[in-house]
Design a protein around this motif. Structure first.
Motif, mmCIF file in Angstrom:
data_model
loop_
_atom_site.group_PDB
_atom_site.id
_atom_site.type_symbol
_atom_site.label_atom_id
_atom_site.label_comp_id
_atom_site.label_asym_id
_atom_site.label_seq_id
_atom_site.Cartn_x
_atom_site.Cartn_y
_atom_site.Cartn_z
ATOM 1 N N THR A 233 1.744 7.159 -4.052
ATOM 2 C CA THR A 233 0.306 7.272 -4.247
ATOM 3 C C THR A 233 -0.501 8.298 -3.568
ATOM 4 N N CYS A 251 -4.158 8.318 -7.918
ATOM 5 C CA CYS A 251 -3.095 7.655 -8.425
ATOM 6 C C CYS A 251 -2.643 6.624 -7.793
ATOM 7 N N GLY A 252 -3.134 5.403 -8.032
ATOM 8 C CA GLY A 252 -2.611 4.130 -7.564
ATOM 9 C C GLY A 252 -2.751 4.000 -6.093
ATOM 10 N N HIS A 253 -3.792 4.895 -5.393
ATOM 11 C CA HIS A 253 -4.043 4.843 -4.122
ATOM 12 C C HIS A 253 -5.446 4.053 -3.787
ATOM 13 N N PRO A 275 0.784 6.202 -10.406
ATOM 14 C CA PRO A 275 1.161 6.797 -9.081
ATOM 15 C C PRO A 275 2.232 8.114 -9.472
#
Length: 371
Positions: A233, A251-253, A275
């Motif tokens: 992530t 990104c999915g973080h 991610p």
């Protein structure tokens, strides 16, 4: 070798100031004092072998041998003058323990030298992977925090980087799934790509695509040991050279936190982005959030090691609430306080890697000219 010498110099300076170094001398003095003041039938001198044994854990070979001789020679002289065989046995015990202590001290020093080499290599590796981030870029103050969960470790699967590009200041912070050397290798691959692509990619989606491609190639070259999917992530941000906003691609973080006028806002993406290394599975649509960022605003990027830090009752660290109530005047002060409070919250048991980046829009520093 320069890093090793620097580390050894710091370590030796700390050791010189350690009061424990005086413990062998103190023990010798106490035993000698008791031996002189007590009757002959109370043989405190038989405790003297403990002094060189203790010295082996903190002193050099020569110092350990010298203390052993200091303990041995008076006992031998006393035994020869009075023809006391019992005291000669004590002298023999002191001599035997001294020889063993000298050897133990030699082994300890060898291991400490090896440890110094390993730490120097780890420090050099961290400097290569996590390149130093400038404290200031134009009107932006920047600070970083990195804590590796493994004892004595310097690096882990969390990563961050900064690049002052023609497109503006670009930052990345992320977390590779998993731990160990494979996670470090994946983080190195991502950072290597970022330091190149950050200057070439026209926008953040293209930069994210480059990172995904690099991670995929690394994953194909070094497959994971288990069957689970390996990914990272990350959050990528861009501060343009001329503009009062910040662009954020997550990104999915975990969402970055924006602190403005004492209020904290989590920058949640309107649409999710994949991610790193999962774009091929769930699509490669990247979505960028554009947020106003003006004088006094502070942006905090962090990995889940911060928010998943638990106290003795299992409660997570309340980062958003904590950030809203902090009174830190600068990003560096904010992260120092955060570090202290994380350690306090977990009672010193931080069990995950932690990485943070804090950025604040601050007045430009002016250097007064000559009067």
């Amino acid at each position: 070798m320069g890093d090793l010498s620097r580390y050894q110099a710091v370590w030796l300076d700390v050791r010189r100031r350690d009061p424990v170094l005086l413990s062998p001398l103190a023990l010798t003095a106490v035993i000698g004092f008791l031996t002189v003041l007590t009757p002959h039938d109370v043989p405190f001198s038989r405790l003297l072998p403990a002094a060189p044994a203790l010295a082996a854990s903190v002193w050099s070979v020569r110092a350990t041998l010298a203390l052993g001789l200091i303990c041995l020679l008076p006992v031998v002289g006393y035994a020869l003058v009075l023809s006391d065989m019992t005291t000669l046995y004590t002298a023999g015990a002191i001599g035997a323990v001294t020889l063993a202590a000298v050897y133990a001290s030699h082994l300890r020093l060898q291991r400490e030298h090896t440890l110094a080499q390993v730490r120097a290599v780890a420090d050099a590796t961290q400097e290569v992977l996590l390149r130093p981030v400038p404290d200031r870029v134009r009107n932006l103050e920047i600070a970083t925090l990195y804590l590796a969960a493994a004892p004595q470790a310097r690096i882990g699967g969390d990563f961050y980087a900064a690049a002052d590009t023609p497109h503006g200041l670009r930052l990345i912070l992320g977390d590779v799934r998993g731990k160990g050397l494979r996670a470090v290798g994946a983080a190195a691959a991502i950072l290597g790509c970022f330091h190149e692509a950050a200057y070439e990619a026209a926008d953040l989606p293209r930069l994210a695509h480059c990172l995904d491609t690099t991670f995929t190639r690394y994953d194909n070259a070094f497959p994971a040991e288990d069957t689970s999917e390996r990914f990272a992530t990350a959050v990528i941000v861009e501060f343009p050279p001329d503009g009062a906003h910040v662009s954020v691609l997550s990104c999915g973080h975990p969402p970055p936190l924006l602190v403005r006028d004492g209020a904290t806002r989590a920058i949640e993406p309107a649409s999710p982005s994949p991610p790193v290394n999962l774009a091929g599975l769930i699509g490669s649509e990247y979505h960028v959030e554009r947020i106003p960022f003006t004088r006094g605003d502070l942006l905090l990027l962090y990995t889940d090691g911060v928010t998943e830090t638990r106290d003795a009752d299992g409660a997570f660290f309340p980062l958003a609430t904590w950030t809203a109530h902090t009174t830190a005047a600068s990003p560096s002060a904010l992260l120092r306080t955060l570090h202290q409070d994380l350690v306090r919250h977990s009672d010193g048991n931080l069990d995950d890697d932690i990485a943070c980046l804090a950025v604040r829009d601050a007045p430009a520093v002016t250097v007064p000219g000559p009067a």
